[in-house]
Motif scaffolding. Structure first.
Motif, PDB file in Angstrom:
ATOM      1  N   VAL A   1       0.854  -1.198   0.000  1.00 25.27           N
ATOM      2  CA  VAL A   1       0.000   0.000   0.000  1.00 25.27           C
ATOM      3  C   VAL A   1       0.886   1.243   0.000  1.00 25.27           C
ATOM      4  N   VAL A   2       1.931   1.223   0.814  1.00 22.41           N
ATOM      5  CA  VAL A   2       2.857   2.356   0.847  1.00 22.41           C
ATOM      6  C   VAL A   2       3.547   2.517  -0.503  1.00 22.41           C
ATOM      7  N   PHE A   3       4.018   1.403  -1.074  1.00 20.93           N
ATOM      8  CA  PHE A   3       4.696   1.468  -2.377  1.00 20.93           C
ATOM      9  C   PHE A   3       3.765   2.006  -3.459  1.00 20.93           C
ATOM     10  N   THR A   4       2.533   1.517  -3.502  1.00 16.75           N
ATOM     11  CA  THR A   4       1.573   1.961  -4.516  1.00 16.75           C
ATOM     12  C   THR A   4       1.202   3.428  -4.308  1.00 16.75           C
ATOM     13  N   THR A   5       1.112   3.853  -3.063  1.00 13.12           N
ATOM     14  CA  THR A   5       0.838   5.261  -2.780  1.00 13.12           C
ATOM     15  C   THR A   5       1.961   6.141  -3.313  1.00 13.12           C
TER      16      THR A   5
ATOM     17  N   SER B   1      -2.644  12.373  -0.419  1.00 16.82           N
ATOM     18  CA  SER B   1      -3.843  11.763   0.167  1.00 16.82           C
ATOM     19  C   SER B   1      -4.729  11.139  -0.911  1.00 16.82           C
ATOM     20  N   ALA B   2      -4.753  11.737  -2.097  1.00 15.92           N
ATOM     21  CA  ALA B   2      -5.529  11.147  -3.192  1.00 15.92           C
ATOM     22  C   ALA B   2      -4.924   9.815  -3.627  1.00 15.92           C
ATOM     23  N   SER B   3      -3.603   9.740  -3.672  1.00  9.96           N
ATOM     24  CA  SER B   3      -2.931   8.504  -4.048  1.00  9.96           C
ATOM     25  C   SER B   3      -3.147   7.428  -2.974  1.00  9.96           C
ATOM     26  N   PHE B   4      -3.080   7.821  -1.702  1.00  7.68           N
ATOM     27  CA  PHE B   4      -3.337   6.869  -0.615  1.00  7.68           C
ATOM     28  C   PHE B   4      -4.778   6.377  -0.658  1.00  7.68           C
ATOM     29  N   LYS B   5      -5.704   7.273  -0.956  1.00  7.71           N
ATOM     30  CA  LYS B   5      -7.113   6.885  -1.039  1.00  7.71           C
ATOM     31  C   LYS B   5      -7.326   5.867  -2.156  1.00  7.71           C
ATOM     32  N   ARG B   6      -6.700   6.085  -3.328  1.00  4.08           N
ATOM     33  CA  ARG B   6      -6.816   5.125  -4.428  1.00  4.08           C
ATOM     34  C   ARG B   6      -6.219   3.779  -4.042  1.00  4.08           C
TER      35      ARG B   6
ATOM     36  N   ALA C   1       3.985  -4.334 -11.501  1.00  2.00           N
ATOM     37  CA  ALA C   1       2.523  -4.387 -11.593  1.00  2.00           C
ATOM     38  C   ALA C   1       1.887  -3.318 -10.710  1.00  2.00           C
ATOM     39  N   TYR C   2       2.445  -3.087  -9.520  1.00  2.00           N
ATOM     40  CA  TYR C   2       1.894  -2.056  -8.633  1.00  2.00           C
ATOM     41  C   TYR C   2       2.047  -0.654  -9.220  1.00  2.00           C
ATOM     42  N   VAL C   3       3.106  -0.431  -9.964  1.00  2.00           N
ATOM     43  CA  VAL C   3       3.259   0.867 -10.629  1.00  2.00           C
ATOM     44  C   VAL C   3       2.157   1.036 -11.678  1.00  2.00           C
ATOM     45  N   GLU C   4       1.876  -0.012 -12.437  1.00  6.46           N
ATOM     46  CA  GLU C   4       0.778   0.038 -13.407  1.00  6.46           C
ATOM     47  C   GLU C   4      -0.559   0.277 -12.695  1.00  6.46           C
ATOM     48  N   ILE C   5      -0.745  -0.375 -11.572  1.00  6.90           N
ATOM     49  CA  ILE C   5      -1.983  -0.207 -10.803  1.00  6.90           C
ATOM     50  C   ILE C   5      -2.104   1.225 -10.304  1.00  6.90           C
ATOM     51  N   ALA C   6      -0.991   1.775  -9.802  1.00  9.35           N
ATOM     52  CA  ALA C   6      -1.020   3.141  -9.265  1.00  9.35           C
ATOM     53  C   ALA C   6      -1.233   4.176 -10.365  1.00  9.35           C
ATOM     54  N   MET C   7      -0.619   3.959 -11.516  1.00 12.29           N
ATOM     55  CA  MET C   7      -0.706   4.953 -12.592  1.00 12.29           C
ATOM     56  C   MET C   7      -2.041   4.920 -13.327  1.00 12.29           C
ATOM     57  N   TYR C   8      -2.515   3.726 -13.615  1.00  4.82           N
ATOM     58  CA  TYR C   8      -3.685   3.590 -14.485  1.00  4.82           C
ATOM     59  C   TYR C   8      -4.911   3.008 -13.805  1.00  4.82           C
ATOM     60  N   GLY C   9      -4.793   2.529 -12.565  1.00  8.08           N
ATOM     61  CA  GLY C   9      -5.932   1.959 -11.856  1.00  8.08           C
ATOM     62  C   GLY C   9      -6.373   0.614 -12.412  1.00  8.08           C
ATOM     63  N   LYS C  10      -5.445  -0.123 -13.017  1.00  4.03           N
ATOM     64  CA  LYS C  10      -5.785  -1.410 -13.612  1.00  4.03           C
ATOM     65  C   LYS C  10      -5.942  -2.479 -12.536  1.00  4.03           C
TER      66      LYS C  10
END
Length: 138
Positions: free
Chosen positions: A19-23, A45-50, A112-121
């Motif tokens: 969660v920290v890494f993805t934030t 906070s928006a990134s943590f919320k996502r 994969a977490y970077v892709e998830i954080a950037m694009y919400g996949k």
């Protein structure tokens, strides 16, 4: 029961760390793509919320994969340390393989977490995209 507690503990630590890494990955992506006047308000906070809402299932799935591998690796290492019979070679090979698989899964999940954080996949789609990216990069 102790094995289940170990697996849950490893999974919980993985989820928290991821969660920290993805934030952070989402925050860096926001800074990179929206630098200057277009920067949204409170990007951290928006990134943590996502990461803790829409992407949380993907983070949990990736963390579960790593937690299972780490738990199996720990079991093999324990059996190897307590074994004094002819299975030591097999356990040594299994220990080496699970160590390699653990490292590979953690590295792959970071992409994969970077892709998830950037694009919400979702995790499966992000993993597929990472595989395609790595395949075409070679």
């Amino acid at each position: 029961y102790p094995l289940c507690a170990l697996a849950v503990s490893v999974w919980t630590m993985q989820v928290t760390s991821n969660v920290v890494f993805t934030t952070i990955a989402g925050l860096v992506a926001t800074w990179y793509f929206f630098a200057g006047d277009a920067m949204p308000q409170n990007p951290c906070s928006a990134s943590f919320k996502r990461a803790t809402t829409t992407s949380f299932g993907s983070i949990c799935l990736g963390s579960l994969i790593v937690a299972v591998i780490k738990t199996l690796h720990w079991l093999v290492q324990s059996a190897r340390n307590n074994s004094k019979n002819s299975n030591s070679f097999v356990l040594c090979c299994l220990d080496c393989f699970l160590g390699w698989l653990d490292s590979l899964a953690r590295l792959f999940n970071k992409f994969a977490y970077v892709e998830i954080a950037m694009y919400g996949k979702p995790f499966v789609q992000a993993s597929s995209d990472v595989m395609s990216l790595l395949r075409h990069a070679s």
